[in-house]
Design a protein around this motif. Structure first.
Motif, PDB file in Angstrom:
ATOM      1  N   GLU A  19      15.468 -18.256  74.073  1.00 43.45           N
ATOM      2  CA  GLU A  19      14.055 -18.440  73.753  1.00 43.45           C
ATOM      3  C   GLU A  19      13.739 -17.936  72.349  1.00 43.45           C
ATOM      4  O   GLU A  19      12.901 -18.513  71.643  1.00 43.45           O
ATOM      5  CB  GLU A  19      13.198 -17.730  74.802  1.00 43.45           C
ATOM      6  N   LEU A  20      14.413 -16.867  71.938  1.00 41.63           N
ATOM      7  CA  LEU A  20      14.180 -16.335  70.585  1.00 41.63           C
ATOM      8  C   LEU A  20      14.619 -17.330  69.520  1.00 41.63           C
ATOM      9  O   LEU A  20      13.936 -17.509  68.495  1.00 41.63           O
ATOM     10  CB  LEU A  20      14.925 -15.009  70.404  1.00 41.63           C
ATOM     11  N   LEU A  21      15.767 -17.965  69.716  1.00 45.72           N
ATOM     12  CA  LEU A  21      16.245 -18.968  68.752  1.00 45.72           C
ATOM     13  C   LEU A  21      15.246 -20.114  68.608  1.00 45.72           C
ATOM     14  O   LEU A  21      14.964 -20.579  67.499  1.00 45.72           O
ATOM     15  CB  LEU A  21      17.601 -19.511  69.205  1.00 45.72           C
ATOM     16  N   LEU A  22      14.704 -20.551  69.738  1.00 46.23           N
ATOM     17  CA  LEU A  22      13.723 -21.636  69.699  1.00 46.23           C
ATOM     18  C   LEU A  22      12.441 -21.213  69.003  1.00 46.23           C
ATOM     19  O   LEU A  22      11.899 -21.932  68.165  1.00 46.23           O
ATOM     20  CB  LEU A  22      13.412 -22.104  71.126  1.00 46.23           C
ATOM     21  N   LYS A  23      11.968 -20.026  69.352  1.00 47.57           N
ATOM     22  CA  LYS A  23      10.701 -19.555  68.814  1.00 47.57           C
ATOM     23  C   LYS A  23      10.756 -19.369  67.308  1.00 47.57           C
ATOM     24  O   LYS A  23       9.766 -19.596  66.599  1.00 47.57           O
ATOM     25  CB  LYS A  23      10.321 -18.234  69.487  1.00 47.57           C
ATOM     26  N   GLU A  24      11.931 -18.989  66.791  1.00 48.73           N
ATOM     27  CA  GLU A  24      12.068 -18.757  65.351  1.00 48.73           C
ATOM     28  C   GLU A  24      12.525 -20.004  64.593  1.00 48.73           C
ATOM     29  O   GLU A  24      12.809 -19.942  63.406  1.00 48.73           O
ATOM     30  CB  GLU A  24      13.057 -17.613  65.105  1.00 48.73           C
ATOM     31  N   GLY A  25      12.612 -21.123  65.286  1.00 51.33           N
ATOM     32  CA  GLY A  25      12.948 -22.367  64.607  1.00 51.33           C
ATOM     33  C   GLY A  25      14.413 -22.492  64.233  1.00 51.33           C
ATOM     34  O   GLY A  25      14.752 -23.226  63.304  1.00 51.33           O
ATOM     35  N   SER A  40       5.920 -23.609  69.872  1.00 46.85           N
ATOM     36  CA  SER A  40       5.403 -22.571  68.976  1.00 46.85           C
ATOM     37  C   SER A  40       6.009 -22.709  67.579  1.00 46.85           C
ATOM     38  O   SER A  40       5.308 -22.603  66.570  1.00 46.85           O
ATOM     39  CB  SER A  40       5.712 -21.189  69.553  1.00 46.85           C
ATOM     40  N   ALA A  41       7.320 -22.956  67.511  1.00 43.36           N
ATOM     41  CA  ALA A  41       7.980 -23.108  66.214  1.00 43.36           C
ATOM     42  C   ALA A  41       7.495 -24.358  65.496  1.00 43.36           C
ATOM     43  O   ALA A  41       7.318 -24.358  64.269  1.00 43.36           O
ATOM     44  CB  ALA A  41       9.494 -23.163  66.418  1.00 43.36           C
ATOM     45  N   LYS A  42       7.286 -25.417  66.244  1.00 41.22           N
ATOM     46  CA  LYS A  42       6.793 -26.656  65.635  1.00 41.22           C
ATOM     47  C   LYS A  42       5.399 -26.466  65.044  1.00 41.22           C
ATOM     48  O   LYS A  42       5.111 -26.936  63.934  1.00 41.22           O
ATOM     49  CB  LYS A  42       6.753 -27.766  66.691  1.00 41.22           C
ATOM     50  N   GLU A  43       4.551 -25.792  65.802  1.00 40.98           N
ATOM     51  CA  GLU A  43       3.181 -25.582  65.324  1.00 40.98           C
ATOM     52  C   GLU A  43       3.147 -24.739  64.053  1.00 40.98           C
ATOM     53  O   GLU A  43       2.320 -24.956  63.166  1.00 40.98           O
ATOM     54  CB  GLU A  43       2.354 -24.916  66.427  1.00 40.98           C
ATOM     55  N   ARG A  44       4.100 -23.761  63.963  1.00 43.08           N
ATOM     56  CA  ARG A  44       4.154 -22.906  62.763  1.00 43.08           C
ATOM     57  C   ARG A  44       5.019 -23.508  61.661  1.00 43.08           C
ATOM     58  O   ARG A  44       5.100 -22.967  60.564  1.00 43.08           O
ATOM     59  CB  ARG A  44       4.681 -21.525  63.152  1.00 43.08           C
ATOM     60  N   LYS A  45       5.702 -24.626  61.986  1.00 38.15           N
ATOM     61  CA  LYS A  45       6.555 -25.336  61.028  1.00 38.15           C
ATOM     62  C   LYS A  45       7.575 -24.404  60.377  1.00 38.15           C
ATOM     63  O   LYS A  45       7.709 -24.336  59.159  1.00 38.15           O
ATOM     64  CB  LYS A  45       5.714 -26.030  59.956  1.00 38.15           C
ATOM     65  N   VAL A  46       8.298 -23.669  61.215  1.00 39.95           N
ATOM     66  CA  VAL A  46       9.289 -22.726  60.699  1.00 39.95           C
ATOM     67  C   VAL A  46      10.681 -23.336  60.739  1.00 39.95           C
ATOM     68  O   VAL A  46      11.042 -24.066  61.654  1.00 39.95           O
ATOM     69  CB  VAL A  46       9.266 -21.391  61.485  1.00 39.95           C
ATOM     70  N   ARG A  47      11.441 -23.072  59.710  1.00 38.76           N
ATOM     71  CA  ARG A  47      12.860 -23.412  59.570  1.00 38.76           C
ATOM     72  C   ARG A  47      13.149 -24.890  59.862  1.00 38.76           C
ATOM     73  O   ARG A  47      12.723 -25.733  59.099  1.00 38.76           O
ATOM     74  CB  ARG A  47      13.690 -22.455  60.421  1.00 38.76           C
ATOM     75  N   ILE A  48      13.879 -25.196  60.937  1.00 38.42           N
ATOM     76  CA  ILE A  48      14.262 -26.598  61.114  1.00 38.42           C
ATOM     77  C   ILE A  48      13.046 -27.497  61.331  1.00 38.42           C
ATOM     78  O   ILE A  48      13.160 -28.726  61.234  1.00 38.42           O
ATOM     79  CB  ILE A  48      15.257 -26.772  62.294  1.00 38.42           C
TER      80      ILE A  48
END
Length: 873
Positions: free
Chosen positions: A286-292, A317-325
């Motif tokens: 879940e951490l990997l996903l959340k951090e993109g 959550s990562a998509k909404e924040r547009k982080v990393r990948i």
């Protein structure tokens, strides 16, 4: 992994500078990997070997490229020494000095736990525990650090610690890949229970090597439900990382490498072991996903025991924040307003088994497709069967009818919650695929139930598989996959091995002969159950009769509804005012609803006529009450006539809709005569257009004849300007058309019978058909046809009024003239007001008989009705 032999420190070596780092990994009892602090990416690393001591070498697997090499096991206490350092140092900050650096770049030095040399000396700790030996060669007595190591070694020997004890100190580590024949059975035997483990290696962010305890199995584990960017091996052997691959690997390494964890081994498809790694500080998946650093993958999502919705939420959550990948991510519904993404609507129609028409609060209609599901369909050879048979998807595709019925019964007329997941762009036709218009795809729920999921769970739809990078999918995609898995396991619907259901539904719409056979049955049945399949207009519907398994066309009785626009031979017929409103009213009230019908009769085209009821409401009455229809005179004999008339009167008084232009006719004084003693003729000018053999004739009122002539002239001018193209019109019974008559002119007509494309029977609706006539009427045809005459209606007949007709100039009675010529017989009537005329007719008939004129030339032929024939006059 192997240990290294640490050379003894020279007594004359200069003091080395103190350096700091974080222990990333322990290679053996005397070698560690130290990294710096990350700044914008993975930090630099270096290997530090402990000076003056030697620990046992770790086991090494034989190189696959070198078949002559063999596996080497752990040396005694090598594993214990590694474990001692791992537990003490992993993730901790240390300081160290580098005393020696060899020509090959290998560095040796002293390591202290903490930020300065006051911390624990790691080499001394190992020797003290009997887990390493001191390199005494080259040690000088004047070096206090080296002297201390020797003292500690002597003490551990005396205390029989570690390698100085009587135990063997060996461990057998087994690679699961080479020691277990069936990994799936091994995984299943663990029953998805957490197992203690040590992460030995991180291949990339989502793939690790783990040592399972207490049996010391070494296993490669791929994280369930996710995938991180990877390192691709090129042809020359080099590795090229995908974007964020190195960062993802470091993210996992810094948290899990050589940490004590628990692993849940969840599945083993195709020899790949899937699992979830649980650390006291959190779930790495879940951490990997959340951090993109990772994305969800469908094929392994279903086995994730912690709940797939958690992974989707972390990815979202990562998509909404547009982080990393996801730095360039654009949501499928990014261009939609919130009110267009989520709304409540009323279901008006179910289209096939994956779409529906809904009515928004604004009154607008919108077609919604259920996200990520595919309705039943025919594949392979089934598509080519019965090519000559008219294909009806709803009844001919297995389980399509069941799927439609499930949605219809569940949703029609109900309010649902709609969450738009994505807009599927329009696509053009391909070689084997049809064109599709733009589709709004959404998750539809009612009472907390996901309709698509319910449909899939019953085996009435399947789930679409997407490319991994295709984000246009249901927001509840994992639930759909799980529902499909259950349906497959339980053999539901499409996944059943039983014979598919067959729906033999007869369509008798327009089939006059079949309809005639069916009519008595429906009339005797009283009220019959039906489902409204289609609405052609306000008063014309197609019904499915479930008990009779047939489709019929049904016309509402007792009303006259505004006509909709339709194609005619002369062009498009313009819709009458309020025809669209009437059709919409009927659609909203009864489309795809369960209704009851009373069949009274049928028309010549095989359409049934009667009354339709829905939840106690008569649709004919409802249309009249809403000023969308008028009462037809045929309603007089029905039990609903008073209700219809009462409803119509109110709308007419208010001048609503179809009555908007209604004007009250002036009230004429009516004199009620209980018994008319004398005949009072009221002749009107007419043109006689046709006379039949039975003395039936057709007339046009002189008052409206001009309008008809103008219509004819306009129509013929149109035809002359744009002549009809042969073969462009395919006639069907009941169609209205234009046809050329024997006089070479074009007239309006109705198709009565189609024998072949080249032979069609028509009826000329304005003038009638001029068929061959007998000699009896030839004389009056010459005298009155196509001339202006005077007509008076004397009394009503079964099929048409009975009249007298006078010549326009002489006012002579045409019928009386026929009697005088002996061409017809008199029909004696008993009405008192007709007796004067009947007497005159009978006297003329007697004169014709006496003169033996025409039909009387052989005497009174009616005398054959004698007793010997069983008749009496």
């Amino acid at each position: 992994m192997a240990s290294v032999s640490a050379p003894a420190q020279s007594a004359t070596a200069p003091a080395a500078p103190l350096q700091r780092g974080i222990v990333k990994m322990v290679l053996s009892g005397c070698a560690i990997i130290v990294r710096g602090q990350p700044r914008g990416g993975p930090p630099p690393e270096r290997q530090i070997n402990l000076s003056n001591i030697r620990a046992g070498a770790m086991a090494r697997r034989a190189a696959q490229a070198q078949p002559d090499t063999k596996d080497t096991p752990d040396e005694p206490y090598a594993f214990q020494a590694r474990e001692f350092l791992r537990k003490k140092l992993i993730g901790k900050e240390i300081c160290f000095t580098v005393e020696i650096k060899t020509a090959l770049g290998r560095e040796y030095g002293m390591v202290y736990l903490g930020r300065d040399t006051t911390g624990e000396n790691i080499a001394e700790a190992l020797v003290n525990e009997g887990l390493a030996t001191v390199r005494r060669e080259g040690i000088r007595g004047n070096n206090p650090d080296q002297a201390r190591l020797c003292d500690l070694e002597d003490q551990s020997k005396a205390s029989k610690k570690g390698m100085w004890s009587e135990g063997s100190g060996t461990h057998t580590i087994r690679d699961l890949k080479y020691t277990i024949e069936n990994p799936r059975n091994f995984v299943d035997s663990l029953h998805q229970k957490p197992i203690n483990a040590i992460i030995e290696h991180v291949r990339d962010g989502s793939v690790v090597r783990a040592l399972l305890l207490p049996d010391y199995y070494l296993v490669t584990v791929m994280l369930s439900g996710v995938k991180c960017p990877t390192f691709k091996r090129e042809a020359d052997g080099t590795e090229s990382p995908e974007p964020f691959a190195a960062e993802a690997k470091f993210f996992t390494e810094s948290r899990l490498l050589q940490r004590d964890v628990q692993i849940i081994l969840e599945s083993c498809p195709n020899q790949i072991i899937l699992g979830t790694i649980m650390h006291p500080n959190g779930n790495i998946t879940e951490l990997l996903l959340k951090e993109g650093f990772a994305r969800c993958v469908d094929w392994s999502m279903a086995v994730y025991t912690q709940g797939a919705e958690k992974l989707r939420a972390a990815e979202r959550s990562a998509k909404e924040r547009k982080v990393r990948i996801w730095k360039d991510y654009v949501a499928p519904t990014a261009n939609l307003d919130q009110k267009d993404r989520q709304f409540v609507a009323k279901v008006m129609q179910v289209v096939n088994a994956d779409a529906m028409v809904v009515k928004l609060n604004s009154g607008e209609y919108k077609t919604i497709h259920l996200s990520s599901i595919r309705p039943p369909r025919i594949e392979g050879e089934e598509k080519n069967k019965d090519k000559d048979k008219r294909f009806r998807p709803l009844y001919d595709i297995p389980y399509m009818f069941e799927a439609r019925e499930f949605l219809r019964k569940k949703l029609i007329g109900k309010k649902v919650n709609v969450t738009v997941d994505y807009i599927r762009a329009a696509t053009g036709p391909g070689e084997s695929t049809p064109a599709f218009a733009e589709r709004t795809c959404a998750t539809v729920t009612i009472g907390g139930i996901n309709i698509a999921e319910a449909l899939v769970s019953k085996g009435l739809a399947t789930v679409i598989r997407y490319r991994q990078d295709d984000d246009q999918r249901s927001s509840h995609y994992d639930e759909l996959l799980a529902a499909e898995a259950r349906a497959i396991k339980n053999g539901k619907g499409l996944h059943s091995k039983k014979e598919v259901p067959i729906h033999r539904v007869a369509d008798i719409s327009g089939e006059t002969q079949k309809a005639k056979q069916f009519l008595p049955f429906l009339q005797r049945a009283g009220r019959s159950e039906a489902v409204v399949e289609y609405v052609f207009s306000g008063s014309r519907l197609k019904l499915y009769m479930p008990k009779e398994t047939c489709l019929i066309t049904f016309l509402l009785a007792g009303i006259e509804c505004p006509r909709s626009s339709r194609n005619m031979p002369g062009g498009m017929q313009v819709a009458e005012p309020f025809s669209d409103e009437a059709m919409l009213f009927t659609k909203e009230l009864v489309l795809q609803r369960e209704v009851e019908v009373e069949v009274e009769s049928m028309d010549k085209a095989g359409n049934f006529i009667g009354w339709l009821h829905i939840e106690g409401l008569n649709l004919s009455v409802a249309l009249v009450e809403n000023a969308l229809s008028k009462v037809h005179f045929t309603a007089e004999r029905s039990t609903y006539y008073k209700t219809l008339v009462s409803a119509e009167e109110g709308c007419r008084e208010r001048k609503e809709k179809v009555w908007a232009n209604y004007e009250e006719k002036p009230v004429e004084e009516v004199v009620h005569v209980t018994e008319e003693k004398e005949r009072v003729p009221n002749y009107r000018a007419v043109y006689v257009t046709e006379i039949s053999d039975t003395l039936h004739f057709y007339t046009q009122d002189v008052e409206t004849g001009g309008q008809l002539e103008t219509l004819m002239e306009t129509m013929r001018a149109e035809i002359a300007a744009q002549p009809p193209v042969e073969g462009s019109y395919a006639p069907r019974r009941g169609d209205y058309c234009i046809a050329k008559f024997a006089d070479g002119e074009w007239y309006r007509a109705r198709v009565e019978k189609v024998e072949s494309p080249a032979k069609v029977h028509v009826f000329y609706i304005d003038y009638g058909n001029d068929d061959a006539r007998g000699d009896v009427v030839d004389c009056i045809v010459r005298d009155i046809q196509n001339t202006q005459c005077l007509l008076n209606v004397e009394y009503s007949g079964a099929t048409c009024p009975l009249v007298t007709i006078q010549f326009g100039d002489t006012k002579d009675d045409v019928g009386l003239g026929l009697v005088k010529e002996g061409l017809v017989m008199v029909d004696v009537r008993k009405e008192k007001h007709l007796q004067k005329m009947v007497t005159e007719y009978l006297n003329s008939q007697e004169s014709a008989k006496s003169a033996r004129l025409n039909i009387w030339r052989y005497g009174d032929f009616r005398a054959d009705d004698a007793d010997e024939f069983g008749y009496r006059r």
